[in-house]
Design a protein around this motif. Structure first.
Motif, PDB file in Angstrom:
ATOM      1  N   GLU A  86       0.812  -1.216   0.000  1.00 24.33           N
ATOM      2  CA  GLU A  86       0.000   0.000   0.000  1.00 24.33           C
ATOM      3  C   GLU A  86       0.847   1.268   0.000  1.00 24.33           C
ATOM      4  O   GLU A  86       0.530   2.241  -0.686  1.00 24.33           O
ATOM      5  CB  GLU A  86      -0.941   0.019   1.212  1.00 24.33           C
ATOM      6  N   ARG A  87       1.914   1.278   0.766  1.00 21.32           N
ATOM      7  CA  ARG A  87       2.758   2.470   0.818  1.00 21.32           C
ATOM      8  C   ARG A  87       3.407   2.744  -0.532  1.00 21.32           C
ATOM      9  O   ARG A  87       3.496   3.884  -0.972  1.00 21.32           O
ATOM     10  CB  ARG A  87       3.825   2.286   1.906  1.00 21.32           C
ATOM     11  N   LEU A 102       2.185   1.782  -3.434  1.00 22.39           N
ATOM     12  CA  LEU A 102       1.119   2.207  -4.346  1.00 22.39           C
ATOM     13  C   LEU A 102       0.818   3.693  -4.159  1.00 22.39           C
ATOM     14  O   LEU A 102       0.591   4.425  -5.130  1.00 22.39           O
ATOM     15  CB  LEU A 102      -0.140   1.373  -4.109  1.00 22.39           C
ATOM     16  N   GLU A 103       0.816   4.154  -2.910  1.00 23.01           N
ATOM     17  CA  GLU A 103       0.565   5.563  -2.638  1.00 23.01           C
ATOM     18  C   GLU A 103       1.697   6.433  -3.179  1.00 23.01           C
ATOM     19  O   GLU A 103       1.485   7.522  -3.718  1.00 23.01           O
ATOM     20  CB  GLU A 103       0.422   5.784  -1.130  1.00 23.01           C
ATOM     21  N   GLN A 104       2.911   5.932  -3.058  1.00 25.93           N
ATOM     22  CA  GLN A 104       4.071   6.646  -3.595  1.00 25.93           C
ATOM     23  C   GLN A 104       3.983   6.761  -5.119  1.00 25.93           C
ATOM     24  O   GLN A 104       4.289   7.817  -5.693  1.00 25.93           O
ATOM     25  CB  GLN A 104       5.347   5.896  -3.194  1.00 25.93           C
ATOM     26  N   ARG A 127       1.191   6.672  -6.893  1.00 25.06           N
ATOM     27  CA  ARG A 127       0.091   7.586  -7.219  1.00 25.06           C
ATOM     28  C   ARG A 127       0.550   9.048  -7.105  1.00 25.06           C
ATOM     29  O   ARG A 127       0.287   9.867  -7.990  1.00 25.06           O
ATOM     30  CB  ARG A 127      -1.091   7.324  -6.276  1.00 25.06           C
ATOM     31  N   ASP A 128       1.250   9.373  -6.050  1.00 22.07           N
ATOM     32  CA  ASP A 128       1.713  10.753  -5.848  1.00 22.07           C
ATOM     33  C   ASP A 128       2.724  11.163  -6.917  1.00 22.07           C
ATOM     34  O   ASP A 128       2.683  12.281  -7.454  1.00 22.07           O
ATOM     35  CB  ASP A 128       2.340  10.905  -4.461  1.00 22.07           C
TER      36      ASP A 128
END
Length: 920
Positions: free
Chosen positions: A894-895, A897-899, A901-902
Motif C-alpha cells: 500500500e505504501r 502504491l501511494e508513492q 500515485r503521488d
C-alpha cells in the motif's frame, strides 16, 4: 431602420467640420495640415467607437449597435468627402460630368456594420471619370485607410455597374442592397431604376437558383450542419448569412425594403417575421460580442471565447449545466430557427419562380395531383390534402415523414409550416400505438432513416414526440473531442448504422459490415443507437440514466421485454467496448475474461461492436481511423474465441502454435534450423501470444539482421495504411528508462504514440514496438519525418540530445483554446484487471511531452512498463500502463502504491497551471 438616439454623442458632424475648417485656414504646410486633419478624424472615430461600445455594454443589443456603427461611419465618410471637395480639391464651377454619388453597398448598404466589419463603397460617376473624380476618390480612400478602416471600394458608372451585375452574382447582390450615402442623388436613383428594370426584371428564377446554389455550397464548405461546436456566426448553417439570403430573395422577388413588408403581402406570417427579428437580434449581439472580445473581424465562435461571451450575455451556471452550455444551446436553437425560416421562404420563392402559366388552371391542376398515403403531390413535393389535416388527424404529422422517406419525395414547405403550427398536437401521439409503430418503421427503415429523423428534428416533431430526446436537442458537449451537439451526433450515428448495413462502409468497418447481418434484433440495435446518449446533460452517468429511459420507452414503441432489456443493456454499456479495446491489453487473458463476463453472449457482442463503431464514427470527421477499428476487431475476435471455447485451451498450446507457425514461415524462407531454434529461444511465452505470425516473422528477420551486424541500435518502421498507423520497432540493449527516452524522442519529432508493447528478450535485448500517428489521426508516414525520428531516437539513446531542453521548447505548442478546458488530473491504480500486472490509468489534459514526463516518473519509481495504451479525446488524454516492480511482480504494498500515485500525479500536472497558480 432602428432609430439612433442622441446621435451627437456618437459623432457631432458640425463640431468635427468646424475643427477641420480651422485647420484648412491655418498657415501649416501641406503635410502638417494633413497630419492634423487625420488626427481629427481618428479622434472622432475613436470617441464614436467608445460611445457605441459603452452603449452596447449597457444594453447588450446587437441590432442597435450595428446601426450605430453604421451611423458613425456614414458621418465620417460624408465629412471626409466634404472636406476633400470643399477644402483640399475645391472647384468653383463643377460640370455635370463631374458629379459623383457615394453609395454604400453590401452589408454596409443594408445599414448594418459590426464593430470590425469592412466598409463597401461605390463611387458612382457619370459615363466618364475625370481627373477630379480620381483625386477625390483617392483622397477619401487614403484618409479612411489611414484611419485604420477596412474599405472595399469600386469606382464605376451606371453603365459599368449594370454590365458587371449581369455577369457577376456577387456584384448583383451587393448592388441589391445599395443605399445612397452622399453626393449627387440623381446618379444614385438612375442606377437604382436601371437595376430594377434591366437586372431584376425577368430574372427572378435565375437569381433564386443561383443564391440557393451559393447557399448550399457555403453550407457544404462549413460542414453542412448547424450543430458544429465551434460555429461560424456569419457563414455557418443557421447563421447571419442565411438570414441575408432570405432578405436578398425578398428584395429581389417582391421589391420590399424589409422583411416586415412580406407580412403585408401575405408571403410570411407575423409570427415568422417576429422569429426572424428575434434570431437576427441574437446573432447580431453574439457577433458584436465576438468582435469586441477578439478585437478583430472574427466570426468563429471558438471555445476560447464562448465562456467570455456567455458571461457577458448573463448566462449563469445552473444545476446540471454550465452557463456556457446554456448559451451554446440557445445559439443552436436560434440556428435551428433560422434554418426553419430560410428553408420555408426559399422553398416558397423557388416554387413561385418555377410556376408556368398553365398552373393558373387551379382546378385542372388539382385533378392531376396524385394521392399518396393521404397526402397530395404538389409540384413534385408532398403536401397536405387539406389545411386542417393535422388538426383532425395529428398522426398524419408522423405519417408525413414516413411517406416522404419511403417514397423518396421531398416535403412541401407549406406542409412543414403547418407541422410547425400544429406541434402542440404531437404530445397526444405518445400513447397512440399507430403513431409509435410508424415511428419505429421510420427508425428501422431500409431507406436511410437519418434523412427523415433529421427533418423531424428540424421541424420540432422529434422533441415533442420523444421529450427525452428533446432534452438533448442543441445540447453541446463542451470539449475538443466531440464535434456536434448530442442530437446531431445521434442522428448521424443512425445514418452510419444504416450505411454499415448497406455495405457502404465495408472498407472502413469490414467486421461490422459482416456481422450486422447476423444480428437477431435490428429494432433493438437501431433503438439503442437512438437512445445511447439520450441522458447526457442530466448531471449523472448518462449511460446508467439512459438505460432507465430505454426501459421506459421500449414498451411504448412495441419492443418485447427481451428487446427492451437488450436496448437498456446496450445503452448502459455503450462505452464499455471502446474503453476495453483502447485502454486495456487484449493479450492479457484477464482482460478478455472480464469483458466476456460482462457481455455474456455472442449476440450482445455483435450488437455492441456495431453500436460502438457507429458511435465513434459519428463523433467527428477525423475521429474514426483504422487503428481504432483494428483494436475493436482484435477485442471482438478474442472475446468470440473465448465464448466459443477456443481460448479454453492451455496457454502453452497457443505458444507452441505461434512458434510452429513462425518456424514454417522461416523454413520456407530458407532459414537454417539452428537460426530458427536460436530465435525461438529468445522469446518468453508472453511474447509469442502478443503478436500475429506476420509480425513474429518480421521481428525474426529484424533481430537476426541486427545480431549479424552487431548493431547497438536498430530503428525500423512499417506503415499500415489500412489502420492509419505507423509501427516503429526499436531493437537495442535493454535498460531502465528506455521506454521513457523513446517516448520523449517521439514527442520531439511530433509523433503521437497510440499504443506500445515493451518486450525484453531472453538475450537481454529490448524489442519495443510503438504505433504512432500524426496529430490529426493519420499515419506518420512522411519519409523525411520518419528519417528525422530515427535520428532523434539515436541521439537521445546515445546521450547526444537533452530531452528536457528539446521538450521545453515544445511546451507551448497547444492550441490556445485547449487551455479553456480544465481536466482534473487523476491517477487510478488497479490490481484486479490483470493477473500478472498492475494497471496505472492516467487522466489529464494533453500537452506535448506528457507521455515522456509520465514514463520518466515511473522509471524513477522503479517500475517496468510492459505495455502502454494511449487514448486522446480532444484536450483530454487517458493513458493506461501495464507495469511490474523491479522484481517482475505486481505492486501490492500500500505504501508503494501511494508513492506511485503521488509521483505520477505530480508528473501529470501541467507546469503551465502550476506557474499560473504561483503567479496569483
Amino acid at each position: 431602420m432602428t432609430k439612433i438616439h442622441r446621435q451627437r454623442d456618437i459623432i457631432d458632424r458640425r463640431a468635427v467640420m468646424a475643427r477641420l475648417t480651422e485647420l484648412a485656414g491655418s498657415d501649416l504646410n501641406k503635410m502638417k495640415r494633413r497630419a492634423g486633419v487625420l488626427a481629427v478624424f481618428k479622434e472622432a472615430l475613436n470617441l464614436g467607437r467608445i460611445e457605441v461600445r459603452r452603449r452596447f455594454d449597457q444594453h447588450g443589443d446587437g441590432t442597435q449597435t450595428v446601426r450605430e456603427n453604421c451611423f458613425l461611419i456614414d458621418q465620417l465618410v460624408r465629412i471626409v468627402h466634404d472636406f476633400a471637395a470643399g477644402h483640399e480639391l475645391p472647384q468653383n464651377i463643377r460640370t455635370s460630368g463631374e458629379a459623383m454619388s457615394l453609395v454604400a453597398v453590401g452589408g454596409y448598404g443594408r445599414g448594418e456594420l459590426s464593430p470590425q466589419s469592412d466598409i463597401d463603397l461605390l463611387f458612382l460617376t457619370p459615363y466618364k471619370r475625370t481627373p477630379w473624380h480620381e483625386q477625390v476618390v483617392e483622397y477619401v480612400l487614403y484618409m479612411l485607410w489611414d484611419m485604420g478602416l477596412k474599405v472595399g471600394q469600386s469606382t464605376r458608372s451606371a453603365d459599368e455597374c449594370i454590365r458587371m451585375a449581369k455577369a457577376d452574382l456577387t456584384i448583383r447582390t451587393a448592388l441589391l442592397e445599395m443605399r445612397w450615402l452622399w453626393g449627387d442623388q440623381d446618379l444614385y436613383f438612375d442606377l437604382k431604376n436601371r437595376y430594377v428594370n434591366e437586372i431584376i426584371a425577368g430574372t427572378g428564377e435565375e437569381f433564386v437558383e443561383a443564391k440557393l446554389a451559393e447557399r448550399d455550397a457555403r453550407h457544404a464548405n462549413m460542414g453542412d450542419t448547424r450543430y458544429v461546436l465551434e460555429p461560424n456566426v456569419k457563414e455557418g448553417k443557421g447563421g447571419l448569412r442565411d438570414l441575408h439570403t432570405l432578405y436578398w430573395l425578398a428584395r429581389y422577388l417582391y421589391r420590399v425594403d424589409g422583411i416586415n413588408d412580406l407580412v403585408d403581402q401575405g408571403i410570411i406570417s407575423k409570427e415568422a417575421c417576429k422569429r426572424f427579428a428575434k434570431a437576427q437580434a441574437f446573432l447580431w449581439t453574439v457577433r458584436c460580442h465576438l468582435h469586441y472580445v477578439t478585437e478583430r473581424a472574427e466570426d468563429r465562435l471558438t471555445f476560447d471565447v464562448q465562456q467570455e461571451i456567455a458571461s457577458r450575455m448573463n448566462y449563469t451556471d445552473h444545476a446540471g449545466s454550465r452557463g456556457v452550455e446554456r448559451f451554446m444551446k440557445h445559439f443552436f436553437l436560434v440556428a435551428k430557427d433560422v434554418g426553419d425560416l430560410t428553408r420555408l421562404f426559399c422553398s416558397l420563392a423557388e416554387e413561385q419562380q418555377k410556376r408556368k402559366p398553365r398552373m393558373r388552371l387551379g382546378k385542372l391542376l388539382f385533378l392531376k395531383r396524385s394521392n399518396v398515403d393521404g397526402f397530395v403531390i404538389d409540384g413534385d413535393r408532398l403536401n397536405v390534402s387539406a389545411p386542417d389535416q393535422f388538426t383532425k388527424d395529428p398522426a398524419a404529422m408522423i405519417r408525413l415523414f414516413h411517406t416522404s422517406l419511403e417514397h423518396g419525395i421531398d416535403i412541401h414547405p407549406h406542409a412543414l409550416d403547418l407541422v410547425h403550427r400544429n406541434l402542440k398536437h404531437v404530445g397526444s401521439l405518445r400513447k397512440d400505438k399507430a403513431a409509435n409503430a410508424l415511428f419505429m418503421s421510420i427508425l428501422t427503415s431500409k431507406k436511410n432513416p437519418e434523412v427523415a429523423l433529421r427533418h423531424m428534428n428540424e421541424a420540432g416533431v422529434l422533441s415533442r414526440f420523444i421529450p427525452d430526446f428533446g432534452r438533448v436537442v442543441a445540447q453541446m458537449q463542451y470539449d475538443m473531442y466531440h464535434v456536434y451537439t448530442v442530437d446531431e451526433h445521434t442522428i448521424q450515428a443512425i445514418g452510419i448504422l444504416h450505411a454499415i448495413e448497406q455495405g457502404v462502409l465495408v472498407e472502413e468497418a469490414p467486421l461490422s459490415t459482416q456481422i450486422i447481418h447476423k444480428v437477431s434484433s435490428r429494432k433493438a440495435l437501431y433503438m439503442a443507437v437512438l437512445l445511447h446518449d439520450i441522458a447526457k446533460g442530466r448531471g449523472g452517468d448518462h449511460s446508467v440514466l439512459g438505460a432507465d429511459v430505454a426501459m421506459k420507452l421500449g414498451p411504448r414503441f412495441g419492443l418485447t421485454d427481451e428487446e427492451t432489456e437488450t436496448v437498456a443493456w446496450l445503452v448502459r454499456e455503450h462505452l464499455t467496448m471502446s474503453r476495453v479495446a483502447f485502454k486495456r491489453d487484449v493479450d492479457d487473458p484477464q482482460t478478455i475474461t472480464d469483458f466476456v463476463t460482462k457481455v455474456q453472449s455472442p449476440e450482445r457482442l455483435r450488437l455492441l461492436l456495431v453500436l460502438t463503431v457507429a458511435d465513434i464514427r459519428a463523433v467527428g470527421p477525423n475521429v474514426w481511423n483504422g487503428w481504432k477499428g483494428g483494436l475493436l476487431r482484435e477485442l471482438y475476435q478474442r472475446s468470440e474465441e473465448l465464448m466459443l471455447g477456443g481460448m479454453a485451451a492451455a496457454r502453452d498450446h497457443r505458444v507452441k502454435a505461434a512458434q510452429a507457425a513462425v518456424s514454417r514461415e522461416l523454413i520456407a524462407s530458407g532459414w537454417p534450423q539452428t537460426d530458427i531454434d536460436a530465435h525461438l529461444a529468445r522469446g518468453y511465452p508472453t511474447y509469442w501470444t502478443s503478436f500475429d505470425t506476420r509480425t513474429h516473422v518480421h521481428h525474426a528477420r529484424l533481430v537476426r539482421d541486427a545480431e549479424q551486424r552487431h548493431a547497438p541500435l536498430t530503428v525500423e518502421s512499417r506503415i499500415d495504411s489500412f489502420r492509419s498507423v505507423t509501427e516503429i520497432n526499436v531493437y537495442t540493449s535493454d535498460h531502465p528508462g528506455l521506454f521513457s527516452q523513446i517516448a520523449g524522442a517521439m514527442a520531439v519529432s511530433g509523433a503521437n504514440i497510440v499504443d506500445a508493447k515493451i518486450v525484453t528478450l531472453a538475450n537481454g535485448m529490448a524489442l519495443d514496438s510503438f504505433w504512432i500517428q500524426e496529430s490529426d489521426g493519420a499515419a506518420f508516414d512522411t519519409p523525411s519525418k520518419l528519417a528525422k525520428l530515427s535520428t532523434v531516437i539515436e541521439q537521445v539513446l546515445s546521450g547526444r540530445m537533452r530531452l528536457d531542453k528539446e521538450l521545453a521548447a515544445r511546451k507551448g505548442k497547444l492550441p490556445a483554446r485547449a487551455h479553456v478546458f480544465k481536466v482534473p488530473p487523476r491517477v487510478i491504480i488497479d490490481n484486479k484487471a490483470s493477473s500478472s500486472h498492475t494497471l496505472i490509468e492516467v487522466n489529464g489534459r494533453d500537452r506535448p511531452g506528457l507521455l515522456y514526463d509520465l514514463t520518466a516518473a515511473m522509471t524513477q519509481l522503479g517500475l517496468q512498463i510492459a505495455s502502454a495504451h494511449i487514448s486522446t479525446y480532444g484536450e483530454r488524454v487517458v493513458d493506461v500502463f501495464y507495469v511490474k516492480d523491479i522484481f517482475g511482480l505486481k505492486v501490492q504494498h500500500e505504501r508503494k502504491l501511494e508513492q506511485i500515485r503521488d509521483g505520477v500525479l505530480k508528473a501529470l500536472r501541467d507546469p503551465a497551471d502550476s506557474e499560473a497558480a504561483a503567479a496569483q
